[in-house]
Design an enzyme around this catalytic site. Structure first.
Site, PDB file in Angstrom:
ATOM      1  N   CYS A 141       0.792  -1.230   0.030  1.00 29.39           N
ATOM      2  CA  CYS A 141      -0.033  -0.036  -0.057  1.00 29.39           C
ATOM      3  C   CYS A 141       0.861   1.460  -0.045  1.00 29.39           C
ATOM      4  CB  CYS A 141      -0.911  -0.052   1.189  1.00 29.39           C
ATOM      5  SG  CYS A 141      -0.165  -0.454   2.719  1.00 29.39           S
ATOM      6  N   HIS A 254      -3.086   6.438   4.779  1.00 29.18           N
ATOM      7  CA  HIS A 254      -1.371   6.770   5.131  1.00 29.18           C
ATOM      8  C   HIS A 254      -1.144   7.958   4.691  1.00 29.18           C
ATOM      9  CE1 HIS A 254      -1.223   2.535   6.203  1.00 29.18           C
ATOM     10  NE2 HIS A 254      -0.461   2.116   5.182  1.00 29.18           N
TER      11      HIS A 254
END
Ligand code: NAP
Length: 346
Positions: A141, A254
């Site tokens: 990711c 994130h």
């Protein structure tokens, strides 16, 4: 945005492995949002979940236990049940003629397995089709989120070195980690003892070095994934990359601070122009208002958000650039990227 997935006799038969997890649940939402065509949808998880009912796309589906025989007649399988499950079952599925899109790290660096971000390197999976077997890997990711922002800049002016610092959310470690952050936050506010099951440190009101295992060179596995995967995706085995990955008590999405060194130069204006033209990238870069991307801006969104685009004053001329990037790692960092890969198989 279309709201109904397309059940159609012509569509591929699809399976989701790990459907009860954080990524698995997002698969269901993304398939529906993107009107993904399917003739049959098979929902698979562990024996613990077998028999549970799921309402999806106007029908009640029963979750089945993942077994060796789960993939007969399945054209596309979206895997998100962890590396050991992928290692065991993805080759079985591929042998049965199912084309696997795998979210784990099990096959990312395997020779012959394409590692694909559709906006960056779709050509890596040329010739692969639903129902013909094979495995395509979804990158890590943090790698996906970084490369969505950085690849348009690399194409505009070749990058020589990249320094990344991440601020990673609980959701990257799955549903149980999100539950632990919520519980610990309540416990800390109530002055109760902290329950600690998933992470080695208190997570609420704290941050710590990424919980992936350390490797022999002092980097943890998450950091080395960013290094190795970027080199494979860009097809540039020698590009210089270093990363520091940190878990922060954010629920979802994130953030990454990225410093770039160019072989030649790229001005702030040229960088913003390249980012504005990049599919899947949105810019939040209002210096006057001190308004830049936050994880909440990116949560539940498809796009990766970029801001704080500024000349690195420690480097001569326009040879260095800093940026700040936020992306929903369950979406673009996992489920959305995998479904976009699956779309390339149709
Ligand atoms: N979270 C992210 O942002 C993210 C991003 C990129 C990649 N990934 C990768 O995606 C995978 C799943 O992550 P996650 O965050 O969704 O984890 P999660 O929330 O913990 O979900 C794990 C899933 O795996 C299933 N599972 C566990 N053991 C199984 C077994 N023996 N047989 C079949 N299914 C089994 C679970 O089913 P039960 O409910 O039945 O136990 C559940 O559906 C991991 O490989 C992870 O590295 C995650």
């Amino acid at each position: 945005m279309l709201l109904q997935a397309s059940k159609t006799a012509d569509g591929p038969s699809v399976a989701i492995v790990g459907v009860t997890g954080a990524v698995g649940q997002e698969f269901l939402r993304v398939l529906k949002e993107r009107d993904f065509p399917y003739s049959r949808m098979k929902l698979l998880a562990s024996a613990r979940s077998a028999g549970s009912m799921v309402e999806w796309d106007g029908e009640t589906h029963t979750i089945e236990e993942l077994t060796d025989g789960s993939f007969g007649g399945v054209d596309i399988a979206l895997f998100s049940a962890g590396g050991s499950i992928s290692k065991k079952f993805a080759p079985l599925a591929a042998e049965a003629g199912c084309t696997v899109v795998d979210n784990s790290s099990a096959f990312r660096m395997s020779e012959g397995v394409p590692l694909v971000i559709p906006e960056v390197n779709p050509e890596a999976m040329a010739g692969m089709r639903a129902g013909r077997g094979g495995i395509v890997a979804n990158p890590n990711c943090s790698t996906i989120i970084a490369l969505m922002a950085v690849t348009p800049l690399h194409r505009a002016s070749r990058i020589k070195r990249m320094v990344v610092s991440t601020y990673q959310a609980a959701s990257g470690a799955g549903q149980a980690a999100m539950d632990e952050l919520e519980l610990q936050t309540r416990e800390a506010l109530d002055g109760r003892p902290i329950t600690q099951n998933i992470f080695p440190f208190q997570y609420a009101f704290n941050l710590f070095s990424h919980n992936s295992p350390m490797t022999g060179n002092g980097y943890n596995e998450e950091e080395m994934k960013m290094v190795k995967e970027t080199r494979k995706i860009w097809g540039e085995p020698d590009i210089a990359i270093t990363a520091t990955c940190i878990r922060v008590p954010v629920m979802r999405a994130h953030a990454e601070s990225i410093n770039l060194e160019f072989e030649d130069s790229l001005s702030e204006e040229q960088a913003l122009e390249a980012l504005a033209a990049a599919p899947g990238v949105s810019i939040i870069n209002d210096r006057e208002a001190n308004r830049f991307p936050t994880p909440l801006d990116a949560s539940n969104r498809d796009d990766v958000y970029v801001g704080r685009v500024r000349r690195d004053i420690s480097r001569p001329g326009n040879s260095g650039l800093d940026l700040f990037v936020c992306g929903d790692q369950i979406k673009k960092g996992a489920a959305l990227n995998a479904v976009q890969v699956a779309e390339l198989l149709l």
